[in-house]
Design an enzyme around this catalytic site. Structure first.
Site, PDB file in Angstrom:
ATOM      1  N   GLU A  49      62.743  32.670  30.496  1.00  0.00           N
ATOM      2  CA  GLU A  49      62.963  33.011  28.966  1.00  0.00           C
ATOM      3  C   GLU A  49      61.976  32.360  28.372  1.00  0.00           C
ATOM      4  O   GLU A  49      62.003  30.966  28.531  1.00  0.00           O
ATOM      5  CB  GLU A  49      64.398  32.550  28.659  1.00  0.00           C
ATOM      6  CG  GLU A  49      65.390  33.275  28.965  1.00  0.00           C
ATOM      7  CD  GLU A  49      66.754  32.699  28.492  1.00  0.00           C
ATOM      8  OE1 GLU A  49      66.861  32.007  27.361  1.00  0.00           O
ATOM      9  OE2 GLU A  49      67.959  32.865  29.150  1.00  0.00           O
ATOM     10  N   ASP A  60      71.243  25.827  18.417  1.00  0.00           N
ATOM     11  CA  ASP A  60      70.704  25.035  19.634  1.00  0.00           C
ATOM     12  C   ASP A  60      70.932  23.752  19.189  1.00  0.00           C
ATOM     13  O   ASP A  60      71.125  23.243  18.046  1.00  0.00           O
ATOM     14  CB  ASP A  60      69.278  25.043  19.477  1.00  0.00           C
ATOM     15  CG  ASP A  60      68.742  26.468  20.312  1.00  0.00           C
ATOM     16  OD1 ASP A  60      69.184  26.417  21.402  1.00  0.00           O
ATOM     17  OD2 ASP A  60      67.970  27.098  19.556  1.00  0.00           O
TER      18      ASP A  60
END
Lengths: 269, 429
Positions: A49, A60
């Site tokens: 990814e 995040d």
């Protein structure tokens, strides 16, 4: 069939889970991130990814935020990210891009999908896009044979799991915990339960991410899921090893540890 | 005589055509609004939508909300005619005095509504983001009143600009978390609140402070603030015998503005003016004028106008006003702009600070610097409207908050020291 589907099918034939590694493009530099991603493939990642660094990474934790900030400060752009995905595809691994939605929408959904396909990329993970908002994206990715990966969460209802899985082409990303990215000591039971619930709704592969950082955790998940996704732990290796060569060696070693864990866990199925 | 309780209830309970039932504001060019959030939050957003929809028609909720606004928040707020300022510009300037609400701004309307919803949803903890600190103070206040734990995320830059409000929040028992990442302002505080919420949604209510974010926040926050315009409309009719020619509000995320505008949207003769923070001037690139100087994109869960670069990365906003220092705007303002119903213009720092001083000196009212943007815009359009209409126009300005919190910024801007340290004349012994 694109590369991602191919990799998943091969692994399924071998009765093992795939190892998916994440790294943001442009961290520490674009070329440096490409070197690190190649090392992840050498260490045993089946799928990479490639993260698209974004100014507002609300899902995040601090590790990936720090890497994305540095990548953006150095001017990493969407074309750089697509180039990195192409470099990963050249290794033979499946190259995906993981991106928050606005950079894709702003680049143009058709342009994004076609340019990724042109460099050999085979999928995109969109953590803040739900299928209901994805009409033009579904059209563009179908047209260019780019896999679509949406997420399911421990809080998802059976109806939403079915709806989300039906919109995926490639695999379904099962978020193991309620929370942002980042290594955790325990991945917990929610992941296993979520994978079981998702498999009741779809024949597509289900891969588990969020919080996984060690070979033992990878083994635990590989026993029931089709793939194990590791992100922050790779970024952590680069943050902790500022010498680029040592950083690359460190991610290769982590990939090898995780790949061993995945194979060990897969045998326990 | 209007019954203020009935007015508050009807303002909240009114139904609106927009957004549609998927949470969108559709226009010919863009589908504004929506729900661009992780799947992990979909369950709580659905839970919230259901609670909001029930509350719209629940008499018990209506009474609780009205009680709080009447007897705690000090509604209805006054409509004050600014005679001295009016004489200067040849217009009747009417100030909607949200600065007189408890906690000093319009934010309390929305927060009391959301805190009641949080209780109904069984949440024990409320989190919020804040820019100028007014929403944080209002949230800390409501949490103290209703017995909820409270955590407020605030950009580290803003905690310095608005130190007084940080102290107020802490005095009210809230935990204030300075956010030292990104631009260290409101947008980063929202990111951090979202990170908290995705891990805590079981127990935690996110009291978003503006009419932005994923559905149902834009509609819900608007509805809780809608009483501002409903009252102002009635008060203007009582005072002048007619509707105003224009209503003016400052626009950051845009909750005070949509609260003021919404009741006037069907009144086609009433011009709706939203004044964005022009910072150092839109041409300088250092501004927070998302509609005037931005483009369509997705930020914090909604499709709207935002400040972004060629790759869709959010650009930092700039404004002397912490409360307007946000690089996007609520989706209903995007909709009103795109459909031509609303007019959005920038007001730069200097123009806002001139209006700030003018209001202090002519009317004895110290406005929030945010609200000074709306006032500056009104002063700008007054002669235009007078010329166009051939008479003295009636202009309602939403004075969304009071300026106590801005004394340090104003002192620095005007180069004066308001604090008497015992060295100047007149000091008492």
């Amino acid at each position: 069939m694109n590369r991602l589907q191919d990799v998943l099918k091969t692994a399924r034939a071998e009765n093992r889970a795939v190892l998916i590694g994440y790294l943001p493009a442009g961290f520490p530099t674009v070329d440096g991130s490409i070197d690190a991603m190649r090392a992840m493939v050498e260490g045993g990642c089946d799928v990479i990814e490639v993260g698209l660094p974004y100014s507002d990474p609300a899902m995040d934790g601090p590790v990936i935020q720090a890497a994305a900030d540095q990548a953006l400060a150095r001017g990493t752009s969407t074309p750089d990210v697509i180039r990195a995905a192409g470099a990963v595809a050249d290794t033979g691994a499946a190259a995906l891009i993981m991106s928050y939605w606005n950079p894709i929408e702003h680049y143009g959904v058709d342009r994004f999908a076609s340019e990724l396909a042109a460099v050999g990329g085979s999928g995109v993970i969109t953590p803040d896009l739900i299928p209901e908002e994805a009409g033009p994206w579904i059209e563009a990715t179908d047209k260019h044979d780019i896999g679509r990966v949406f997420l399911v969460a421990p809080s998802s209802t059976p109806e939403r799991i079915a709806l989300t899985a039906a919109a995926c082409s490639g695999f379904v990303y099962a978020g193991a915990v309620m929370g942002v990215t980042g290594a955790r000591d325990q991945v917990g039971h929610a992941a296993r339960d979520l994978v079981e619930r998702t498999k009741q709704a779809t024949g597509q592969p289900v891969c588990v991410g969020l919080g996984v950082s060690t070979g033992d955790q990878a083994a635990e998940i590989a026993a029931y899921a089709d793939g194990v996704i590791v992100g922050s732990a790779f970024v952590r290796r680069l943050l902790d090893n500022r010498d680029p060569r040592r950083g690359v060696d460190a991610v290769r070693e982590l990939a090898a540890e995780l790949a061993e864990g995945v194979r060990r866990g897969s045998k326990a199925r | 005589m209007t019954d203020p309780r009935a007015e508050i209830i009807s303002a909240y309970a009114a139904t609106a055509a927009m957004p549609d039932d998927t949470g969108h504001f559709p226009t010919d060019n863009a589908l504004f609004g929506g729900r661009f959030m992780p799947e992990a939050l979909m369950a709580v957003l659905k839970e919230l939508t259901e609670a909001y929809e029930v509350s719209k028609t629940d008499p018990a909720f209506h009474q609780e909300f009205a009680d709080l606004l009447l007897h705690y928040a000090n509604r209805p707020s006054l409509l004050t005619e600014a005679h001295n300022l009016s004489a200067r510009v040849g217009a009747r300037i009417l100030l909607k005095r949200e600065d007189l609400n408890h906690t000093g701004s319009h934010k309390i309307n929305n927060v009391l509504g959301q805190a009641l919803l949080a209780k109904r949803m069984g949440k024990t903890r409320v989190i919020a983001e804040t820019g100028a600190g007014q929403h944080g103070v209002a949230t800390a206040t409501a949490a103290a009143l209703l017995g909820l734990d409270c955590v407020v995320y605030m950009g580290a830059e803003d905690t310095r600009r608005q130190a007084l409000n940080v102290a107020r929040m802490r005095m009210l028992g809230a935990e204030v978390v300075p956010v030292a990442i990104g631009s260290q302002t409101l947008k980063d505080a929202i990111n951090e609140a979202l990170r908290d919420w995705v891990a805590s949604a079981d127990t935690t209510y996110y009291a978003l402070g503006t009419a932005a974010g994923p559905h149902p926040f834009p509609a819900m926050v608007r509805d809780f603030a809608r009483v501002i315009g409903v009252e102002a409309r009635r008060q203007t009719l009582e005072l002048t015998g007619g509707l105003p020619d224009a209503v003016c509000a400052c626009v950051g995320g845009g909750s005070n503005a949509i609260g003021m505008f919404h009741a006037f949207v069907p009144d086609e003769s009433v011009r709706l003016y939203g004044f964005e923070a022009g910072g150092s001037g839109v041409a300088s690139g250092l501004h927070a004028a998302s509609i005037t100087g931005g483009s369509v994109g997705v930020l914090h869960g909604t499709r709207t106008y935002l400040l972004q670069d060629q790759y869709g990365q959010t650009q930092e906003s700039h404004s002397i006003s912490a409360g307007l220092d946000y690089p996007a705007v609520g989706p209903e303002h995007a909709y009103l702009h795109a459909t031509g119903r609303g007019r959005y213009e920038p007001v730069d720092d200097a123009e806002a600070m001139d209006a700030f001083r003018a209001l202090c000196e002519t009317e004895g009212i110290i406005p929030a610097i945010e609200s000074a943007h709306a006032l500056a815009g009104a002063l700008r359009i007054a002669p235009q409207l007078a010329a166009e209409l051939g008479r003295e126009p009636v202009i309602v300005v939403n004075l969304s908050g009071r300026g106590d919190k801005d004394m340090h910024t104003a002192a620095a801007y005007f180069g004066v020291d308001f604090i008497d340290n015992g060295h100047s004349e007149g000091g008492e012994q």
